[in-house]
Design a protein around this motif. Structure first.
Motif, PDB file in Angstrom:
ATOM      1  N   THR A 119       0.828  -1.196   0.000  1.00 34.55           N
ATOM      2  CA  THR A 119       0.000   0.000   0.000  1.00 34.55           C
ATOM      3  C   THR A 119       0.866   1.251   0.000  1.00 34.55           C
ATOM      4  O   THR A 119       1.781   1.401   0.809  1.00 34.55           O
ATOM      5  CB  THR A 119      -0.919   0.019   1.236  1.00 34.55           C
ATOM      6  N   LYS A 120       0.571   2.175  -0.903  1.00 38.01           N
ATOM      7  CA  LYS A 120       1.322   3.422  -0.960  1.00 38.01           C
ATOM      8  C   LYS A 120       0.758   4.431   0.032  1.00 38.01           C
ATOM      9  O   LYS A 120      -0.434   4.427   0.345  1.00 38.01           O
ATOM     10  CB  LYS A 120       1.283   3.992  -2.377  1.00 38.01           C
ATOM     11  N   THR A 121       1.641   5.330   0.487  1.00 40.99           N
ATOM     12  CA  THR A 121       1.279   6.282   1.536  1.00 40.99           C
ATOM     13  C   THR A 121       1.246   7.697   0.983  1.00 40.99           C
ATOM     14  O   THR A 121       2.074   8.089   0.161  1.00 40.99           O
ATOM     15  CB  THR A 121       2.270   6.199   2.704  1.00 40.99           C
TER      16      THR A 121
ATOM     17  N   TRP B 191      -4.951   3.939  -1.465  1.00 37.10           N
ATOM     18  CA  TRP B 191      -3.848   4.606  -0.783  1.00 37.10           C
ATOM     19  C   TRP B 191      -4.076   4.637   0.726  1.00 37.10           C
ATOM     20  O   TRP B 191      -5.222   4.724   1.196  1.00 37.10           O
ATOM     21  CB  TRP B 191      -3.702   6.037  -1.283  1.00 37.10           C
TER      22      TRP B 191
ATOM     23  N   ASP C  89       5.373   7.954   0.264  1.00 32.04           N
ATOM     24  CA  ASP C  89       5.353   7.919  -1.197  1.00 32.04           C
ATOM     25  C   ASP C  89       4.961   9.246  -1.821  1.00 32.04           C
ATOM     26  O   ASP C  89       5.440   9.594  -2.903  1.00 32.04           O
ATOM     27  CB  ASP C  89       4.395   6.827  -1.685  1.00 32.04           C
TER      28      ASP C  89
ATOM     29  N   GLU D 231      -0.255   8.466  -9.748  1.00 30.13           N
ATOM     30  CA  GLU D 231      -0.198   7.078 -10.202  1.00 30.13           C
ATOM     31  C   GLU D 231       0.389   6.889 -11.597  1.00 30.13           C
ATOM     32  O   GLU D 231       0.804   5.775 -11.941  1.00 30.13           O
ATOM     33  CB  GLU D 231      -1.601   6.476 -10.150  1.00 30.13           C
TER      34      GLU D 231
END
Length: 276
Positions: free
Chosen positions: A2-4, A27, A76, A239
């Protein structure tokens, strides 16, 4: 994995919508607010919500530290968004008022961004997205203070994008026009604090235009879009493999960008003065 994503100014409007929309896209969103009560409300909606007040350097440091503690030291993406307006004629704008709006709309953004960059350098990637405005492309009567912060943001961000070009960190501007938010209502305390319009040589113009717009809503602006329109561009900026340097949102921003490319300053002035 999972991106932050850390978003500022999430109590209402663009930031609030972006927090929900990006969470829906998978996210892990840290939805920060200036007021502790708004952070509590967002925690009740399931968000991590560190308090970050752009005018308070301690809160910038502690808010980011809270994010990094939760992520193990990585981040991120950052979406700088929180801002306020200060309407009024430039000749009536006290320098203290200009300093105040720059603290919120510009200097605080710079401080948070500078603290995030070492994190992104260490991990070899990142996205820094700045929520600018159509008023960072062209100015407009009564909006000198806000436009000044956005013009400054545009220049600083363009420079940062060039300087970070070989780092894996992408730097992006989003430039909305009229988007549904509380910025007009939220600007009233700043207007009342700093603008002595009753003593102004153009008092009649305040009464005929600005006061009506500030205190008496006549419904959505022409071409106004919901905050989700910004979220759509934010999603692409975060993205896409190669995000664009700039994303326009709303018809007025596309018009302003075109005017700047093809018309002289004098011609643009004539067009804008029709709508003051």
């Amino acid at each position: 994995m999972t991106k932050t994503l850390l978003i500022t100014g999430c109590s209402t409007g663009i930031g609030y919508a972006a927090a929900h929309d990006m969470r829906a896209r998978g996210w892990h969103v840290f939805a920060s607010c200036r007021q502790a009560s708004d952070c509590d409300r967002l925690r009740g909606e399931g968000f991590d919500s560190p308090r970050i007040d752009y005018t308070d350097p301690d809160s910038i440091r502690s808010g980011l530290a809270e994010v990094l503690d939760a992520t193990g030291g990585t981040l991120d993406a950052l979406f700088n968004n929180g801002a306020h307006g200060l309407p009024g004629a430039v000749e009536d704008l006290p320098t203290d008022g200009l300093r105040e709006i720059f603290e919120t709309n510009f200097f605080g953004w710079h401080e948070l961004t500078r603290q995030v960059i070492p994190v992104m350098r260490a991990q070899g990637h990142g996205r820094i997205v700045q929520n600018s405005s159509v008023l960072g492309l062209v100015s407009y009567p009564w909006r000198g203070a806000y436009a000044a912060t956005k013009f400054a943001l545009e220049g600083l961000t363009d420079t940062l994008r060039l300087e970070l070009a070989d780092t894996g960190i992408h730097v992006v501007l989003i430039e909305p026009g009229p988007v549904t938010s509380h910025i007009r209502q939220n600007s009233i305390p700043h207007f009342e604090k700093h603008i002595d319009w009753k003593a102004s040589p153009i008092r009649a113009r305040y009464e005929a235009t600005l006061l009506k717009r500030l205190y008496h809503s006549s419904g959505p602006d022409t071409f106004e879009l919901p905050p989700a329109a910004v979220s759509q561009k934010l999603a692409h900026a975060l993205e896409a493999r190669r995000p664009r340097p700039r994303y326009y949102v709303t018809t007025p921003t596309y018009i302003a960008g075109t005017l700047r490319r093809f018309l002289s300053t004098r011609a643009i002035d004539r067009i804008l003065l029709r709508f003051r």
